[in-house]
Design a protein around this motif. Structure first.
Motif, mmCIF file in Angstrom:
data_model
loop_
_atom_site.group_PDB
_atom_site.id
_atom_site.type_symbol
_atom_site.label_atom_id
_atom_site.label_comp_id
_atom_site.label_asym_id
_atom_site.label_seq_id
_atom_site.Cartn_x
_atom_site.Cartn_y
_atom_site.Cartn_z
ATOM 1 N N ASN A 191 0.837 -1.193 0.000
ATOM 2 C CA ASN A 191 0.000 0.000 0.000
ATOM 3 C C ASN A 191 0.873 1.244 0.000
ATOM 4 O OD1 ASN A 191 -2.626 -1.588 0.905
ATOM 5 N ND2 ASN A 191 -0.969 -2.204 2.258
ATOM 6 N N HIS A 192 0.703 2.049 -1.052
ATOM 7 C CA HIS A 192 1.532 3.242 -1.179
ATOM 8 C C HIS A 192 0.730 4.484 -0.834
ATOM 9 C CE1 HIS A 192 4.843 5.712 -2.462
ATOM 10 N NE2 HIS A 192 4.021 6.424 -3.201
ATOM 11 N N PHE A 193 1.336 5.318 -0.002
ATOM 12 C CA PHE A 193 0.742 6.594 0.390
ATOM 13 C C PHE A 193 1.573 7.714 -0.195
ATOM 14 C CE2 PHE A 193 0.718 10.178 3.454
ATOM 15 C CZ PHE A 193 -0.598 10.576 3.271
ATOM 16 N N TYR A 208 1.061 -5.171 4.306
ATOM 17 C CA TYR A 208 0.174 -5.788 5.285
ATOM 18 C C TYR A 208 -0.052 -7.257 4.947
ATOM 19 C CZ TYR A 208 -0.958 -1.324 7.439
ATOM 20 O OH TYR A 208 -0.873 -0.136 8.114
ATOM 21 N N PHE A 209 -0.100 -8.059 6.001
ATOM 22 C CA PHE A 209 -0.440 -9.471 5.895
ATOM 23 C C PHE A 209 -1.873 -9.648 6.368
ATOM 24 C CE2 PHE A 209 -0.287 -13.737 8.129
ATOM 25 C CZ PHE A 209 -0.410 -14.486 6.962
ATOM 26 N N HIS A 210 -2.722 -10.156 5.474
ATOM 27 C CA HIS A 210 -4.124 -10.419 5.790
ATOM 28 C C HIS A 210 -4.266 -11.938 5.924
ATOM 29 C CE1 HIS A 210 -5.130 -6.256 4.394
ATOM 30 N NE2 HIS A 210 -4.103 -6.501 3.598
ATOM 31 N N GLU A 211 -4.288 -12.411 7.161
ATOM 32 C CA GLU A 211 -4.267 -13.851 7.407
ATOM 33 C C GLU A 211 -5.672 -14.434 7.339
ATOM 34 O OE1 GLU A 211 -2.876 -17.139 10.768
ATOM 35 O OE2 GLU A 211 -2.764 -14.992 11.203
ATOM 36 N N ASN A 212 -5.799 -15.520 6.596
ATOM 37 C CA ASN A 212 -7.046 -16.263 6.519
ATOM 38 C C ASN A 212 -7.109 -17.225 7.705
ATOM 39 O OD1 ASN A 212 -9.276 -17.794 5.874
ATOM 40 N ND2 ASN A 212 -8.585 -18.310 3.800
ATOM 41 N N ILE A 213 -8.014 -16.951 8.637
ATOM 42 C CA ILE A 213 -8.150 -17.815 9.815
ATOM 43 C C ILE A 213 -9.363 -18.730 9.686
ATOM 44 C CG2 ILE A 213 -6.929 -16.267 11.371
ATOM 45 C CD1 ILE A 213 -9.678 -15.256 12.334
ATOM 46 N N GLY A 214 -9.978 -18.713 8.499
ATOM 47 C CA GLY A 214 -11.064 -19.637 8.230
ATOM 48 C C GLY A 214 -10.512 -20.931 7.660
ATOM 49 N N THR A 215 -11.147 -21.426 6.617
ATOM 50 C CA THR A 215 -10.698 -22.649 5.968
ATOM 51 C C THR A 215 -10.519 -22.378 4.482
ATOM 52 O OG1 THR A 215 -12.923 -23.457 5.442
ATOM 53 C CG2 THR A 215 -12.033 -23.987 7.633
ATOM 54 N N ALA A 216 -10.045 -23.379 3.761
ATOM 55 C CA ALA A 216 -9.843 -23.241 2.328
ATOM 56 C C ALA A 216 -11.163 -23.027 1.596
ATOM 57 C CB ALA A 216 -9.131 -24.475 1.779
ATOM 58 N N SER A 224 -5.638 -7.061 9.654
ATOM 59 C CA SER A 224 -4.339 -7.099 8.978
ATOM 60 C C SER A 224 -3.213 -6.730 9.929
ATOM 61 C CB SER A 224 -4.336 -6.147 7.781
ATOM 62 O OG SER A 224 -4.660 -4.830 8.179
ATOM 63 N N VAL A 225 -2.041 -7.259 9.617
ATOM 64 C CA VAL A 225 -0.837 -7.000 10.413
ATOM 65 C C VAL A 225 0.204 -6.363 9.507
ATOM 66 C CG1 VAL A 225 1.033 -8.033 11.756
ATOM 67 C CG2 VAL A 225 -1.297 -8.963 11.917
ATOM 68 N N GLU A 226 0.711 -5.195 9.913
ATOM 69 C CA GLU A 226 1.780 -4.568 9.136
ATOM 70 C C GLU A 226 3.081 -5.336 9.375
ATOM 71 O OE1 GLU A 226 4.253 -0.374 8.599
ATOM 72 O OE2 GLU A 226 2.537 -0.471 9.973
ATOM 73 N N ILE A 227 3.673 -5.827 8.315
ATOM 74 C CA ILE A 227 4.906 -6.590 8.480
ATOM 75 C C ILE A 227 6.132 -5.735 8.236
ATOM 76 C CG2 ILE A 227 3.839 -8.785 7.964
ATOM 77 C CD1 ILE A 227 4.822 -8.631 5.168
ATOM 78 N N GLY A 228 5.943 -4.550 7.667
ATOM 79 C CA GLY A 228 7.040 -3.598 7.598
ATOM 80 C C GLY A 228 8.091 -3.943 6.573
ATOM 81 N N GLN A 229 8.889 -2.970 6.218
ATOM 82 C CA GLN A 229 9.934 -3.176 5.229
ATOM 83 C C GLN A 229 11.162 -3.848 5.809
ATOM 84 O OE1 GLN A 229 10.905 -0.212 2.373
ATOM 85 N NE2 GLN A 229 8.878 0.687 2.376
ATOM 86 N N ASP A 230 11.118 -4.203 7.110
ATOM 87 C CA ASP A 230 12.249 -4.942 7.657
ATOM 88 C C ASP A 230 12.341 -6.340 7.052
ATOM 89 O OD1 ASP A 230 9.932 -5.808 8.834
ATOM 90 O OD2 ASP A 230 10.722 -5.866 10.875
ATOM 91 N N ILE A 231 11.295 -6.762 6.358
ATOM 92 C CA ILE A 231 11.383 -8.023 5.624
ATOM 93 C C ILE A 231 12.484 -7.954 4.578
ATOM 94 C CG2 ILE A 231 9.637 -7.276 3.949
ATOM 95 C CD1 ILE A 231 8.766 -10.100 3.636
ATOM 96 N N PHE A 232 12.845 -6.756 4.145
ATOM 97 C CA PHE A 232 13.843 -6.577 3.101
ATOM 98 C C PHE A 232 15.229 -6.292 3.662
ATOM 99 C CE2 PHE A 232 9.791 -4.818 1.325
ATOM 100 C CZ PHE A 232 9.467 -5.961 0.643
ATOM 101 N N GLY A 233 15.491 -6.732 4.860
ATOM 102 C CA GLY A 233 16.817 -6.537 5.428
ATOM 103 C C GLY A 233 17.101 -5.070 5.661
ATOM 104 N N ASP A 234 18.293 -4.622 5.296
ATOM 105 C CA ASP A 234 18.670 -3.238 5.528
ATOM 106 C C ASP A 234 18.470 -2.378 4.285
ATOM 107 O OD1 ASP A 234 20.619 -4.271 3.938
ATOM 108 O OD2 ASP A 234 22.303 -3.690 5.200
ATOM 109 N N ILE A 235 17.713 -2.867 3.302
ATOM 110 C CA ILE A 235 17.420 -2.099 2.104
ATOM 111 C C ILE A 235 16.182 -1.258 2.361
ATOM 112 C CG2 ILE A 235 16.856 -2.176 -0.345
ATOM 113 C CD1 ILE A 235 19.646 -3.140 0.267
ATOM 114 N N HIS A 236 16.267 0.047 2.158
ATOM 115 C CA HIS A 236 15.137 0.939 2.373
ATOM 116 C C HIS A 236 14.882 1.717 1.092
ATOM 117 C CE1 HIS A 236 15.039 0.083 6.643
ATOM 118 N NE2 HIS A 236 16.349 0.190 6.644
#
Length: 418
Positions: A191-193, A208-216, A224-236
């Motif tokens: 999501n870009h602002f 954001y991670f939107h987790e499916n807690i139901g079934t298939a 939703s949970v913001e997972i942040g750009q830290d997933i990309f290591g030290d690249i900003h």
């Protein structure tokens, strides 16, 4: 339920995939007739009509005020291993824009309800209200036809409790994948602002991670949970254009391929994060920039991972501004064979002058060339970007031409005749 936690570990790529230089407008691609040509486009792939090949939609930002709905459908009319995207249709979704929506963003194929056919999921913002801000929303066009003859309903807002927690974004891209390996599909949204020019707020991308807690078969999404750009290591980077997931290193899990824009640099690199998850948490290696020799020829890239030619490996396609670029994946076990097929010594035997012709996998700026005699002594060492040289001073006999490409070295035999 698996815990969610992204963090970095030392960089590595466990399997060696290589990508050829991109082919523009591959597969007889025809440019879609979109009105809003300034919007970046993104592609999504699925076998929509279950005929054994991969079909495609391309979509971008669409404004309802312009009576423009930027979704084009390309039925693959070629072969499963050699697609043909010359047949473009603009009426896949006859219901067009969702009601009371100011604009919509790129769409994806997905089967969230697990009924065996592909629906279409997108996002948008509601109509402007002087007393309220735009509100970002999810919309789904459910396929109520059959596997072979898709037919889509009018769009449904906030399906399966998918929502954005009262957030307002200016451009949203989506990915659908079973990220937590619990047997149902989750959603990742990028999501870009883009703040107004009068604002001092920085532009930013929120993931954001939107987790499916139901079934298939009966999906239900938690907040939703913001997972942040830290997933990309030290690249900003100022802007993450899109996130695509696929098994890039052939180890059976979903890795992350990312398009980016860096306002502080002339380069807008493609980023790669290897999935090294365990059964209890998500783990991604630190970012690799320009992985697997994926080298875009455009400054704005929105890469999508897909096995487009059904040869068992993941390719990359990019349709960011209406030109379809195809990055073909070369399997690791065929890399050396392909390399030798794309290295030619001309002439060989040689007498006065030698030209080393490089094709396919190689280019002059990538390869370091040296020449050794039969005893292993280095006779000639060429700088990068040089592939032709004088051999008239070499005595008659056999020599070895060494070509170093990344971490690999290839040898060709050269014969000198006086």
């Amino acid at each position: 339920m698996i815990a969610l936690g992204f963090f970095s570990k030392p960089t590595s790529i466990t399997a060696q995939n290589y990508f050829l230089k991109p082919k523009a407008n591959a597969f007889d691609f025809v440019y879609p007739e979109f009105k809003n040509v300034d919007s970046p486009f993104i592609s999504s792939f699925a076998d929509l009509n279950y005929d054994g090949d991969v079909d495609m939609i391309i979509s971008g930002k669409s404004k309802s005020a312009n009576n423009d709905f930027s979704i084009a459908y390309y039925e693959n009319i070629g072969l499963p291993t050699d697609p043909d995207f010359s047949n473009v249709q603009h009426d896949l979704l006859p219901n067009k824009h969702p009601e009371n929506v100011h604009e919509t963003y790129p769409a994806i194929f997905t089967d969230l309800d697990g009924d065996g056919d592909f629906d279409i999921l997108l996002t948008g913002k509601n109509d402007f209200d002087l007393n309220e801000k735009h509100q970002s929303q999810f919309f789904i066009y459910e396929n109520i036809g059959t596997k072979y003859n898709p037919e889509f309903t009018t769009p449904e807002a906030s399906p399966y409790n998918l929502h954005f927690e009262e957030l307002n974004f200016d451009f949203i891209t989506l990915a659908s994948v079973d990220l937590d390996n619990d047997g149902d599909l989750d959603i990742i949204s990028n999501n870009h602002f883009d703040p107004p020019v009068t604002s001092s707020d920085p532009e930013e991308s929120l993931i954001y991670f939107h987790e499916n807690i139901g079934t298939a078969l009966n999906p239900n999404f938690k907040e939703s949970v913001e997972i942040g750009q830290d997933i990309f290591g030290d690249i900003h980077h100022n802007k993450i254009t899109n996130i695509s997931l696929g098994d890039m290193d052939n180890d059976g899990d979903s890795d992350v391929l990312v398009g980016s824009i860096d306002n502080d640099s002339p380069d807008n690199p493609i980023l790669y994060c290897e999935n090294i998850s365990s059964n209890t948490s998500f783990e991604f290696n630190e970012t690799v920039v320009w992985p697997f020799r994926i080298d875009p020829t455009i400054s704005f890239s929105m890469p999508i991972v897909v096995d487009i030619d059904l040869d068992g490996d993941q390719d990359v396609l990019d349709s960011s501004y209406g030109v379809l670029f195809f990055y073909e994946n070369i399997k690791a076990d065929s890399q050396e064979t392909l390399a030798l097929e794309n290295i030619s010594l001309v002439p060989n035997p040689a007498k006065d002058w030698l030209e080393i012709e490089l094709k396919g996998l190689f280019s002059e700026e990538d390869v370091k060339i040296d020449v050794f005699d039969a005893m292993g002594n280095e006779i000639i060492s060429l700088p990068l970007n040089k592939t032709s040289f004088d051999v008239s001073n070499l005595v008659a006999g056999a020599y070895f031409v060494s070509l170093k490409f990344e971490t690999n070295v290839y040898y060709r035999t050269l014969v000198i005749q006086n």
